[in-house]
Structure formats: C-alpha cells, structure tokens
Design an enzyme around this catalytic site. Structure first.
Site, PDB file in Angstrom:
ATOM      1  N   GLY A   1       1.428  -1.219   0.391  1.00  0.00           N
ATOM      2  CA  GLY A   1       0.613  -0.190   0.464  1.00  0.00           C
ATOM      3  C   GLY A   1       0.752   0.997  -0.020  1.00  0.00           C
ATOM      4  O   GLY A   1       1.027   1.887  -0.778  1.00  0.00           O
TER       5      GLY A   1
ATOM      6  N   CYS B   1       6.737   8.012  17.675  1.00  0.00           N
ATOM      7  CA  CYS B   1       5.439   8.333  18.905  1.00  0.00           C
ATOM      8  C   CYS B   1       4.004   8.062  17.640  1.00  0.00           C
ATOM      9  O   CYS B   1       4.188   8.492  16.484  1.00  0.00           O
ATOM     10  CB  CYS B   1       5.995   9.740  19.217  1.00  0.00           C
ATOM     11  SG  CYS B   1       6.868   9.875  20.054  1.00  0.00           S
TER      12      CYS B   1
ATOM     13  N   HIS C   1      11.923  -3.430   6.745  1.00  0.00           N
ATOM     14  CA  HIS C   1      12.120  -3.213   8.275  1.00  0.00           C
ATOM     15  C   HIS C   1      13.155  -2.487   7.945  1.00  0.00           C
ATOM     16  O   HIS C   1      14.154  -1.713   8.637  1.00  0.00           O
ATOM     17  CB  HIS C   1      12.126  -3.862   9.177  1.00  0.00           C
ATOM     18  CG  HIS C   1      10.167  -4.002   9.760  1.00  0.00           C
ATOM     19  ND1 HIS C   1       9.566  -5.013   9.116  1.00  0.00           N
ATOM     20  CD2 HIS C   1       9.522  -3.234   9.865  1.00  0.00           C
ATOM     21  CE1 HIS C   1       8.629  -5.329   9.138  1.00  0.00           C
ATOM     22  NE2 HIS C   1       8.595  -3.764   9.490  1.00  0.00           N
TER      23      HIS C   1
ATOM     24  N   CYS D   1       5.503  -5.657   4.380  1.00  0.00           N
ATOM     25  CA  CYS D   1       4.548  -4.663   4.503  1.00  0.00           C
ATOM     26  C   CYS D   1       4.472  -3.504   3.425  1.00  0.00           C
ATOM     27  O   CYS D   1       5.620  -3.512   2.449  1.00  0.00           O
ATOM     28  CB  CYS D   1       5.178  -3.993   6.000  1.00  0.00           C
ATOM     29  SG  CYS D   1       3.961  -2.923   7.270  1.00  0.00           S
TER      30      CYS D   1
HETATM   31  C1  LIG Z   1       2.921   0.427  12.779  1.00  0.00           C
HETATM   32  N1  LIG Z   1       2.696   1.196  13.392  1.00  0.00           N
HETATM   33  C2  LIG Z   1       1.820   1.896  13.965  1.00  0.00           C
HETATM   34  C3  LIG Z   1       1.027   1.547  15.030  1.00  0.00           C
HETATM   35  N2  LIG Z   1       0.076   2.493  15.087  1.00  0.00           N
HETATM   36  C4  LIG Z   1      -0.402   3.492  15.277  1.00  0.00           C
HETATM   37  N3  LIG Z   1      -1.202   4.290  15.471  1.00  0.00           N
HETATM   38  N4  LIG Z   1       0.399   3.809  13.129  1.00  0.00           N
HETATM   39  C5  LIG Z   1       1.540   2.940  13.047  1.00  0.00           C
HETATM   40  O1  LIG Z   1       1.627   3.063  11.681  1.00  0.00           O
HETATM   41  N5  LIG Z   1       1.840   0.928  16.187  1.00  0.00           N
HETATM   42  C6  LIG Z   1       2.173   0.337  15.549  1.00  0.00           C
HETATM   43  C7  LIG Z   1       3.633   0.300  14.537  1.00  0.00           C
HETATM   44  C8  LIG Z   1       4.689   0.995  14.948  1.00  0.00           C
HETATM   45  N6  LIG Z   1       4.981   2.196  14.255  1.00  0.00           N
HETATM   46  C9  LIG Z   1       5.643   2.888  14.219  1.00  0.00           C
HETATM   47  C10 LIG Z   1       6.266   3.342  12.608  1.00  0.00           C
HETATM   48  C11 LIG Z   1       6.509   4.542  13.102  1.00  0.00           C
HETATM   49  C12 LIG Z   1       5.877   5.661  13.618  1.00  0.00           C
HETATM   50  C13 LIG Z   1       6.919   6.727  13.112  1.00  0.00           C
HETATM   51  O2  LIG Z   1       7.522   7.608  12.239  1.00  0.00           O
HETATM   52  N7  LIG Z   1       6.251   7.675  13.918  1.00  0.00           N
HETATM   53  C14 LIG Z   1       6.280   9.453  13.513  1.00  0.00           C
HETATM   54  C15 LIG Z   1       4.880  10.591  13.597  1.00  0.00           C
HETATM   55  C16 LIG Z   1       3.958  10.159  12.140  1.00  0.00           C
HETATM   56  C17 LIG Z   1       2.987  10.794  11.757  1.00  0.00           C
HETATM   57  O3  LIG Z   1       1.753  11.116  12.473  1.00  0.00           O
HETATM   58  N8  LIG Z   1       2.991  11.781  11.031  1.00  0.00           N
HETATM   59  C18 LIG Z   1       2.423  12.933  11.300  1.00  0.00           C
HETATM   60  C19 LIG Z   1       2.922  14.096  11.618  1.00  0.00           C
HETATM   61  C20 LIG Z   1       4.164  14.459  11.580  1.00  0.00           C
HETATM   62  C21 LIG Z   1       4.669  15.092  12.747  1.00  0.00           C
HETATM   63  O4  LIG Z   1       5.661  15.181  13.828  1.00  0.00           O
HETATM   64  N9  LIG Z   1       4.389  16.533  12.607  1.00  0.00           N
HETATM   65  C22 LIG Z   1       4.972  17.812  13.120  1.00  0.00           C
HETATM   66  C23 LIG Z   1       5.530  19.145  12.553  1.00  0.00           C
HETATM   67  C24 LIG Z   1       5.796  18.910  11.712  1.00  0.00           C
HETATM   68  C25 LIG Z   1       6.691  19.400  10.219  1.00  0.00           C
HETATM   69  O5  LIG Z   1       7.504  19.876   9.450  1.00  0.00           O
HETATM   70  O6  LIG Z   1       6.410  20.991  10.465  1.00  0.00           O
HETATM   71  C26 LIG Z   1       3.874  18.042  14.369  1.00  0.00           C
HETATM   72  O7  LIG Z   1       2.899  17.637  14.416  1.00  0.00           O
HETATM   73  O8  LIG Z   1       4.419  18.438  15.335  1.00  0.00           O
HETATM   74  C27 LIG Z   1       2.669  13.122   9.299  1.00  0.00           C
HETATM   75  O9  LIG Z   1       3.600  12.638   8.386  1.00  0.00           O
HETATM   76  O10 LIG Z   1       1.234  13.885   8.920  1.00  0.00           O
HETATM   77  C28 LIG Z   1       7.076  10.197  14.566  1.00  0.00           C
HETATM   78  O11 LIG Z   1       7.807  10.827  14.092  1.00  0.00           O
HETATM   79  O12 LIG Z   1       7.342   9.727  15.366  1.00  0.00           O
HETATM   80  C29 LIG Z   1       5.280   5.877  14.847  1.00  0.00           C
HETATM   81  C30 LIG Z   1       5.336   3.745  14.690  1.00  0.00           C
HETATM   82  N1  LIG Z   2      -1.307  -0.493   3.492  1.00  0.00           N
HETATM   83  C1  LIG Z   2      -0.433   0.036   5.283  1.00  0.00           C
HETATM   84  C2  LIG Z   2      -0.217  -1.183   6.112  1.00  0.00           C
HETATM   85  C3  LIG Z   2       0.972  -1.297   6.873  1.00  0.00           C
HETATM   86  S1  LIG Z   2       1.307  -2.356   8.282  1.00  0.00           S
HETATM   87  C4  LIG Z   2       1.190   0.551   4.952  1.00  0.00           C
HETATM   88  O1  LIG Z   2       1.038   0.132   3.458  1.00  0.00           O
HETATM   89  O2  LIG Z   2       1.426   1.263   4.815  1.00  0.00           O
HETATM   90 ZN   LIG Z   3       2.075  -3.907   7.520  1.00  0.00          ZN
END
Ligand SMILES: CN1c2c(nc(N)[nH]c2=O)NC[C@@H]1CNc1ccc(C(=O)N[C@@H](CCC(=O)N[C@@H](CCC(=O)N[C@@H](CCC(=O)O)C(=O)O)C(=O)O)C(=O)O)cc1
Ligand SMILES: N[C@@H](CCS)C(=O)O
Ligand SMILES: [Zn+2]
EC number: 2.1.1.14
Length: 761
Positions: free
Chosen positions: A438, A522, A700, A732
């Site tokens: 995806g 996060c 990964h 994935c």
């Molecule tokens: C697949 N996984 C997930 C889990 N849970 C989820 N709810 N979603 C998942 O995908 N659980 C199991 C696993 C855990 N794995 C991961 C993998 C990667 C991350 C990760 O990288 N998290 C990012 C935040 C992702 C996000 O929501 N991004 C948003 C907001 C981005 C952001 O920080 N924006 C800033 C401003 C940035 C700017 O340029 O101004 C802000 O809001 O302050 C987006 O991309 O839109 C991380 O950075 O930690 C998490 C779990």
């Molecule tokens: N469609 C999602 C599944 C992640 S588990 C992706 O491709 O990121």
């Molecule tokens: Zn997956």
C-alpha cells in the site's frame, strides 16, 4: 510519610510534552549534537517530571521511569545481558545501548515486539546459559540520587526479574529446551545487589513490575515467582518492595505475592475489577501496602471518582495500608489535555497524564481526610461523568438501528470457488501476481505538504495537486516496474489509523497527544468517544484518481476495524465488540463505494489482529469471534467479482492462525520473510486454501534484497502453496523507506518472479 505510599502513579511518560526526547535522540543519532547535549535534555525531562509529580501532591513519586529508548533494554544493560556482538563493536556505553536498539551497519538490532496488549514496543533481550549476569549499570541508583538532590525521594521502578526473563528469548548459543527463566537464580543475585545499592543511596521503596503474571503462567513459573520474592523479600539490606502486576488479573500470582515477604502489591482494578472481591479474603495483606490501581493508566477517560471511592471503601481494612494509584504506568497516555483544541464538551470528559495524577491525589486525600476535603473536585468529576453518560453526541440512533438490523448474511460472502472464478474473469492476472502492501516512501515533500496544510500555509487545492503528483509518480513507477496490482501509495496518510479517524463521526483528534510507540517513534492515537459513522467517502477520490491513470487494477487501501480500535483510545462505556461493529459498518460503506467507483480489488489491513488478543486464554475466543466478525462485516458487502485482500504484520501469528482463515479474505498478504515462510505451513495446516502473499523481503531494513534471495524464498513458498494461490509482495508497506532502495528492491522482486514463473509448467 515514611513507610507509606499514600498516592502514586506506576510510571510516567518520558518522551517530553513536546517530544523533546524524540528530537534530541534524532539529532544525536544524526551527529548534529553530542552525548552531553542529549544527556542535558534527558536530565531536564526527568527533573521536570519529578517536580510535576511532586508538586501535584503525590505522596510517592516513581523514579527511574526515564529511558533513552526502552525500559526492558535498560534492564538488560543493567544486569549485563549485552550480547557479544554488541560488546565487540567497541562502542562507548551509550552507543552500545543504541546499537542494541537500532543496529549498526554490520549488526542488526535486537528484535522488537509488543509490550503485552499495548501499542508500545520493547526490545527482546537474548539470554543463554553463558550470559554473564552482573550489576553493570547504575543508572537507577544515579537517578535516585539525582531526585534526592532536588529533595524528592523517588521510588525507583525496575522491570521485575521474572517478567524480564519471561519476555527474553534464548540466545543463539542456547541448547534446545533452554528457557531464559532457567537463569533466575543468577539474575536474582544481581537484583539483590542493585536493591542493596538503592537502599544505601536512601531509597525507601522500590517498585518491581511483574505484568507477565497478568497472562497465563505455568506452575513452574508461579513457583519461580514464589521463590524469587521469598529470596528478595528475605534480603537483609533492601528497600521496601512494591510488586506491581498490571494489564489484567494476577490470578494465582496474587496469592503468592501476598503470602511472600514483599511489602506491597499494586493491582490493576481497572482492567480487572473482580479482584476487588478477592482481596479482602487474603489475610496476608494485613501487614502489606495495597496500591489500588483505580485510575486507568492506559486510556484517556476521566475517572468516575465516586465509583473509585466506592471500590476503595470495599478494600478498607483489608490491607496494612490502602494506597491509591494508576492501573499501570502512564507511559501509554499523552501528557496533558489542557493545550488540546478539542470540542469543549468532549474535552471535559478526558484526563491525560497530568489530569490523572490529580485524580490520584484527589482520591488519596478523600481516603485520608474524607470526601468533604475534596468535595469540589468530586462534584466537577461527577458532572463530567454524568454529562458523558447522557450526551446526545455519544449515541446516534441511526447507527444503533443499523447495527440492530444486521443479519448473519451481512457478514457472509459466496463460497470461495464462486468468488475465485468471478475474480479471475474480472482481473485476468498472470500466475504469481505481484503487488505491494500500500504505502510508498513518504518523501520530505509529502510530509511537508501535510504539515503546511495543517498550518494553513497552503490551501486544500494546492495540497490535492501535490498529492496527485505523488500518486502519478507512484503509478508510473509501478507500471515501469511491471507490477500487476497497483496501489496509489497512501501519500495522504500520516498514519493509517489517524487518517481514517479524521473522516469518521464519533472520533476526536489531538494535536499534541503523542505517545511513545518505540524509541523516538510516536503515535497520536485518535479518541473514539461516540457512535461511529462515515458521513462521506474517505479514500474514493485518491483511489479513482490513481485508477484513472492506468489500465492495471488499482487496489483500494483501507484499515480494518480491529486495527482502528487497537490504535485509538476507545470508549469504555460499551463492549469493544459493539464498537467494532460500528467501525466495521463505516468501513463497509467505504468498500462498497470503492467498488461502485470501479475499483476491483480492496485491501483491508488488520496488522493489529494479534495485538488485541486478551492475555488470558479463557478470554481469547470471545475476542477472536467479534474481531473476525467485524472484518467480515466490513468486507462482505461487495459482489463476488470484487477481490478482498487483507494484510497482517508485526506479530507471531500462531495464536490467531484460525482467525486468519476465518477472515475469509480472497488474498492474505502476511509478513514472512524474516521467518523464512514458516507461516505458510501453519496456514496450510489449519486449512487455509485461498490466495496468499507471504512477504518476500523485509521492509524494516534499508538493505536491498538480492533477487537470488527472493528466488530462494519463492521456491520455499512454492513448496508450501500451489502456484495458483501464490502472490508476490514485500512484507509490509514501504513508507519508511526511500525511493532509491524501493526501486531496486521491487525490481529484484519482479526479476525473481519472472524466473519463478518460468519454472511453472
Ligand atoms: C505500524 N505501526 C503503527 C502503530 N500505531 C499506529 N497508530 N500507526 C502505525 O503505523 N503501531 C505499530 C506500528 C508502530 N510503528 C511506528 C512506525 C513509525 C512511527 C512514526 O514514524 N511516527 C512518526 C509520526 C507519524 C505521524 O503521525 N506523522 C504525521 C505528523 C508528523 C509530525 O510530527 N508533524 C509535526 C510537524 C512537522 C512539520 O514539518 O512541521 C508536528 O505535528 O509537530 C504526518 O506525517 O503527517 C514520528 O515522528 O514519531 C510510529 C509508529
Ligand atoms: N497499507 C499499509 C499497511 C501497513 S501495516 C501500508 O502499506 O503502510
Ligand atoms: Zn504491515
């Protein structure tokens, strides 16, 4: 109040209210800053937390809850369980620690997996017969001193020795039959040494977390629990010991702990209210502290303080000291609801970590000084609880009528052979069809566009244009590579749950409500507060735009009901299964709209299917029944010729293998590369006989797989699955990778597929 606990929380978030630790870690890792800078940020975060907890009025402030990455990894380092391959890198202690967490070029990291049934991930320690346990790191002692210098006597929190070993796996040198728990005696010596040092530093209490006993345990494991705490309790030089069991009922372990020489036990009365009945019958409690976990540590609802006090009243007189606490660490909730721009009515129902600390303090005062002392707080809480229970926006009669009218046939499709033939005619795919899961790489431009839209610095039309450009690029790349079933690449989704929650009625979003998922990563879980419905299509525009660019089928891409629940904060006023039905109906509407718009393949991802599995076997079947039913409800509204895919990853599938079959998807793509296709045999053994796409490479890691490796995996897959059912795809989604490596990796995947096709007669 020396000797008592009074009011406390079992742990606290550590990433920082504005994700300061995340930013500091990432800067350190990219060598923009040095160790001293990182340590400064960490110290400030610790000091701020201790002050916040102390000033809020907690009687006992937890210590050692800070971690640079993960508390299980910290424990491994503390007890000297650092595998040779990391020691041999010759790095300094901090970088050795990060090498275990994240790997380095030459050495992959420790395995990471889910912390019980939460969305937090820990690193899996590797233990063997030769692991040389010794007290190797004194961070817990240093941080105790650091807090003491501020005038705060913290209660250091450690992962308990049994839980540590039960979460570990045997290292590569371990003989067959070796279990990490075999090393408990040696490990207990190290804990004894640490406890003595903490006592000498002035610690009055230490908390040992043993959540592993909220799951089913063997008699040998329960015996080890008895013996361990007999030994630790009997030490001559030690602080008082509080053993915390959370995420469920402690079962037989509760009696064992209460009859052991430890000084206190913390129980989770939120996940397991029934324990309240058992506790007064346990006479051994009369000389112990009981920390009643009355405030939910892992959900975001305001506590019903009257109800909590009524529960506490049932326990009065049962324990030497009745203290109040959270059900588990507050690690799993965001810091503070105050800065959130959430609808004021919904906001008044919420309590994040800061608010939960206040609730604990209020309950503690009510127990000590009487309800009148906190009458105003109780009245405010009561008004919010009543408002939530009676609010119109929580109940939607249309949604309720729709659920009430559901019939079993709404979750059933035609027999598979009928669907298979209809889909073969509609799609005309080659043997071993190729696809992806995806998402394509989330480029800086894509992320920037999302952030700009959020800030209002670009308008909706500009945002759409930029996403469409990205979709076109992803379609062209897939056509160029020669994939068979294409995807639009999900550029519009920051997170696969958060995205959907923003379209659905019944959900609220936060702006700052970040919760640590692992290390510096996060998530911002949405808040599911009311009946769920879908006012308008969520993905149809993006998907049909992509389909309009190509004659190949484009796969619609949705997140399934169980995963939406698992990665949200969910309402606690009705069974989860009822909420799942509502979410399923919303997804069902989307699946049908995609079909009506000409999309012939729809994937509904359920990577969290395993995660919500109850810890106790006795409760698992009920969960699996509603989980499967909700997936089927979401996906059964289409005609036979529409192909439904599902995707599973992030877990061992053993416990849910029958449920995977019962999902009745036409094609299941499943993580398999790292376990070398083992899951295929497991699925065949339980009669799975539909399309299957075992991941042929691990996404990964940035490493590009050779096509020969993929050929090998395809050969192994073809031994387990007939060619007419086998699909070829990565493990994935590709969103965490870069375009260059993705292009190479997919090219190799396609080359391996072409070779494999040539071997088919
Ligand atoms: C697949 N996984 C997930 C889990 N849970 C989820 N709810 N979603 C998942 O995908 N659980 C199991 C696993 C855990 N794995 C991961 C993998 C990667 C991350 C990760 O990288 N998290 C990012 C935040 C992702 C996000 O929501 N991004 C948003 C907001 C981005 C952001 O920080 N924006 C800033 C401003 C940035 C700017 O340029 O101004 C802000 O809001 O302050 C987006 O991309 O839109 C991380 O950075 O930690 C998490 C779990
Ligand atoms: N469609 C999602 C599944 C992640 S588990 C992706 O491709 O990121
Ligand atoms: Zn997956």
């Amino acid at each position: 109040m020396t000797g008592t606990i009074g009011s406390t929380v079992l742990g606290y978030p550590r990433i920082g209210p504005n994700r300061e630790l995340k930013r500091a870690l990432e800067k350190y890792w990219s060598a923009e800053t040095d160790e001293a800078d990182l340590r400064d940020v960490a110290r400030k975060l610790r000091v701020d937390s201790w002050h916040a907890l102390h000033n809020a009025g907690l009687d006992s402030v937890p210590g050692n809850t800070f971690s640079y990455y993960d508390q299980v990894l910290d424990t491994a380092v503390t007890v000297g369980a650092v595998p040779h391959r990391y020691r041999e890198l010759g790095l300094n202690p901090l970088d050795t620690y990060f090498a275990m967490a994240r790997g380095v070029e030459s050495t992959p990291p420790l395995e990471m997996t889910k912390w019980f049934d939460t969305n937090y991930h820990y690193l899996v320690p590797e233990i063997g017969p030769d692991t040389a346990f010794s007290l190797s790191d004194r961070t817990a002692v240093e941080q105790f001193r650091e807090s003491a210098e501020l005038g705060i006597t913290t209660r250091p929190v450690l992962v308990g020795p049994l839980t540590f070993l039960l979460l570990s796996k045997p290292d590569d040198d371990a003989p067959d039959g070796f279990r990490p728990l075999d090393r408990i005696d040696d490990l207990v010596d190290v804990y004894a040494a640490l406890l003595a040092e903490l006592r000498r530093a002035g610690a009055e209490w230490v908390q040992l977390d043993e959540p592993a006993f909220a799951a089913d345990r063997t008699q040998a494991e329960l015996d080890a629990l008895r013996e361990t705490y007999r030994q630790l309790g009997g030490l001559s030089e030690r602080p008082k010991l509080l053993v915390a069991g959370y995420f469920g009922d402690l079962g037989d372990a509760l009696k064992i702990l209460i009859s052991s020489p430890v000084d206190g036990v913390a129980v989770d009365l939120v996940t397991d209210p029934a324990t309240v009945g058992a506790l007064p019958t346990l006479t051994g409690l009369l000389d112990k502290t009981l920390v009643a976990g009355l405030v939910d540590g892992r959900n975001i609802w305001r506590t019903d303080l009257d109800k909590a006090l009524a529960t506490a009243a049932k326990l009065l007189g049962s324990a030497g000291e009745l203290a109040v606490g959270t059900s588990c660490s507050l690690l799993h909730v965001p810091y503070d609801v105050e800065p959130e721009d959430i609808d004021p009515q919904v906001k008044s129902w919420l309590a994040f970590a800061t608010q939960k600390v206040r609730e604990v303090v209020t309950l503690g005062r009510a127990l000590r000084e009487g309800r009148d002392a906190v009458a105003t707080d109780l009245a405010v809480a009561r008004a919010a609880i009543t408002d939530r229970a009676t609010a119109d926006r929580v109940r939607d009669s249309d949604v309720r009528s729709r659920v009430a009218a559901l019939r079993p046939e709404n979750s059933r499709r035609a027999e598979y052979p009928v669907r298979r033939d209809a889909q073969a005619a509609a799609l005309a795919l080659p043997p071993l069809p190729t696809t992806t899961i995806g998402s394509f790489p989330q480029t800086t431009d894509v992320r920037k566009a999302r952030a700009q839209l959020r800030r209002g610095s670009i308008d909706e039309a500009t945002y759409r244009r930029r996403m469409r450009e990205e979709i076109e690029r992803v379609i062209r790349l897939q056509e160029d590579l020669g994939l068979d079933v294409l995807v639009h690449g999900e550029p519009e989704r920051g997170d696969m749950v958060q995205y959907f929650s923003e379209y659905l009625e019944g959900f609220a979003s936060t702006h700052h409500g970040w919760v640590q998922s692992y290390g510096s990563r996060c998530v911002r879980p949405p808040i599911l507060f009311g009946d769920v419905s879908r006012p308008e299509p969520m993905t149809v525009d993006w998907t049909t735009y992509a389909q309009g660019l190509t004659s190949k089928p484009v796969k619609g891409m949705l997140t399934g009901p169980v995963t939406i629940l698992a990665w949200s904060f969910v309402r606690d006023d009705q069974p989860l299964g009822d909420t799942a039905q509502q979410v399923a109906l919303a997804i069902r509407d989307e699946v049908r709209d995609l079909e009506a718009a000409g999309i012939r393949v729809v994937q509904v991802d359920e990577p969290a299917l395993r995660e919500l599995l109850p810890l106790r076997a006795a409760r698992q079947q009920e969960y699996l029944d509603w989980a499967v039913e909700s997936f089927r409800l979401a996906t059964s509204g289409v005609t036979d010729g529409t192909q439904i895919h599902t995707h599973l990853c992030y877990s061992e599938f053993g416990d849910v293998i029958d449920a995977i079959v019962a999902l009745d998807a036409d094609v299941t793509s499943i993580e398999a590369a790292r376990s070398r296709m083992e899951v295929l045999r497991d699925l065949s053994d339980v009669g799975y006989a539909k399309g299957i796409g075992p991941g042929v490479y691990d996404i990964h890691s940035p490493r590009v797989p050779e096509s020969s490796e993929i050929t090998e995996l395809l050969r192994a897959a073809l031994e387990a699955v007939p060619a007419e059912r086998l699909w070829v795809n990565p493990d994935c989604g590709l969103k965490t990778r870069g375009y260059t490596e993705v292009g190479h990796a997919l090219r190799n995947m396609l080359a391996a597929t072409t070779r494999a096709r040539a071997t088919l007669s």
